[in-house]
Design an enzyme around this catalytic site. Sequence first.
Site, PDB file in Angstrom:
ATOM      1  N   HIS A   1      -7.404  -4.739   9.830  1.00 37.29           N
ATOM      2  CA  HIS A   1      -7.049  -4.551   8.411  1.00 37.29           C
ATOM      3  C   HIS A   1      -5.756  -5.258   8.058  1.00 37.29           C
ATOM      4  O   HIS A   1      -4.878  -5.442   8.903  1.00 37.29           O
ATOM      5  CB  HIS A   1      -7.015  -3.059   8.014  1.00 37.29           C
TER       6      HIS A   1
ATOM      7  N   ASP B   1      -7.874  -2.646  13.838  1.00 38.65           N
ATOM      8  CA  ASP B   1      -9.249  -2.943  13.412  1.00 38.65           C
ATOM      9  C   ASP B   1      -9.316  -4.202  12.538  1.00 38.65           C
ATOM     10  O   ASP B   1     -10.351  -4.499  11.953  1.00 38.65           O
ATOM     11  CB  ASP B   1      -9.858  -1.735  12.672  1.00 38.65           C
TER      12      ASP B   1
ATOM     13  N   GLU C   1      -9.672  -1.959   5.006  1.00 43.47           N
ATOM     14  CA  GLU C   1     -10.368  -1.658   6.251  1.00 43.47           C
ATOM     15  C   GLU C   1     -11.592  -2.571   6.418  1.00 43.47           C
ATOM     16  O   GLU C   1     -12.069  -3.155   5.424  1.00 43.47           O
ATOM     17  CB  GLU C   1     -10.810  -0.194   6.230  1.00 43.47           C
TER      18      GLU C   1
ATOM     19  N   ASP D   1       0.812  -1.220   0.000  1.00 45.81           N
ATOM     20  CA  ASP D   1       0.000   0.000   0.000  1.00 45.81           C
ATOM     21  C   ASP D   1       0.840   1.262   0.000  1.00 45.81           C
ATOM     22  O   ASP D   1       2.064   1.215   0.189  1.00 45.81           O
ATOM     23  CB  ASP D   1      -0.969  -0.012   1.205  1.00 45.81           C
TER      24      ASP D   1
HETATM   25  C1  F6R Z   1       1.328  -1.282   6.044  1.00 48.42           C
HETATM   26  C2  F6R Z   1       0.215  -2.239   6.125  1.00 48.42           C
HETATM   27  C3  F6R Z   1      -0.640  -2.250   7.359  1.00 48.42           C
HETATM   28  C4  F6R Z   1       0.177  -2.558   8.617  1.00 48.42           C
HETATM   29  C5  F6R Z   1      -0.710  -2.545   9.861  1.00 48.42           C
HETATM   30  C6  F6R Z   1       0.072  -2.774  11.124  1.00 48.42           C
HETATM   31  O1  F6R Z   1       1.980  -1.411   4.805  1.00 48.42           O
HETATM   32  O2  F6R Z   1      -0.025  -2.965   5.208  1.00 48.42           O
HETATM   33  O3  F6R Z   1      -1.650  -3.212   7.219  1.00 48.42           O
HETATM   34  O4  F6R Z   1       0.793  -3.808   8.480  1.00 48.42           O
HETATM   35  O5  F6R Z   1      -1.364  -1.305   9.959  1.00 48.42           O
HETATM   36  O6  F6R Z   1       0.955  -1.718  11.340  1.00 48.42           O
HETATM   37  P1  F6R Z   1       2.035  -1.767  12.504  1.00 48.42           P
HETATM   38  O7  F6R Z   1       3.012  -2.821  12.153  1.00 48.42           O
HETATM   39  O8  F6R Z   1       2.671  -0.387  12.472  1.00 48.42           O
HETATM   40  O9  F6R Z   1       1.300  -2.045  13.766  1.00 48.42           O
END
Ligand code: F6R
Length: 244
Positions: free
Chosen positions: A137, A135, A142, A67
């Site tokens: 994701h 959440d 989301e 992303d």
């Molecule tokens: C980022 C991504 C997100 C993160 C998720 C967890 O490229 O794909 O899904 O993996 O938000 O983020 P952290 O590791 O910062 O808790």
Amino acid sequence: MKIIITKNYKTLSTLAASLVIKQIKKKKSSIFGLPTGHTPQGLYQELTNIYNNKQISFKFVKTFNLDEYVGIRAKDSRSYHSYMQKNFFNKIDIKKTNIYLPNEEADDLKKECANYEKLIKKFPIDLLILGIGHDGHIGFNEPGSKFSSKTRTINLLATTKASNAKYFGGQKKVPTQAITMGLSTIMKAKKIILLVSGNDKANIIKKALKEKITQKIPASILQKHPDATIILDETAATKLIKLL
Ligand code: F6R
């Protein structure tokens, strides 16, 4: 689904790195899907260390990031382009032409998303690494994202903005949109590794792995993947341990 609980964040990162290396040893030109965020930083550090010890080359590897924010230029230090350069790509011998991230600077984002999807179809991902949001994701899919979703732009929810506020100096400054691989794009990867660290993820990971598969918790779709490995550290696994 294979669930592995490691002692701490360091051992989680070392184990994940060893699985990446195993994949490259099996196929030099492996294609990876990669996340950003806090969780994979230890993995990127471990891989950099292994590279520095001349134990592996990334010369033939291709990578697709999951992303990127919309409205944050690639050169901005807060973009996922910058994150990847700083934490990983600048430190290893990967070829620039083998690195793919969604380009939020494209004139037509719909077209950009369709092209990204097409590229992934042409270069199927051998090993996709994921983190999970509070959440549920994965990527920026989301809650409510369709299991059939492909690469597209998406509005970020308040929970995600709150989690990422620290990188932007406040929740109001977090971009409202991102481009993300879809859930169907993610599920097409041949192998998936989900990394989960920290007590704050204990609740959501229990729901995602042990409760029903629902679009309300996007990560729950991983229960259906034929080759998914979930690596948790002990703090993230507190709510799961009793159920295993
Ligand atoms: C980022 C991504 C997100 C993160 C998720 C967890 O490229 O794909 O899904 O993996 O938000 O983020 P952290 O590791 O910062 O808790």
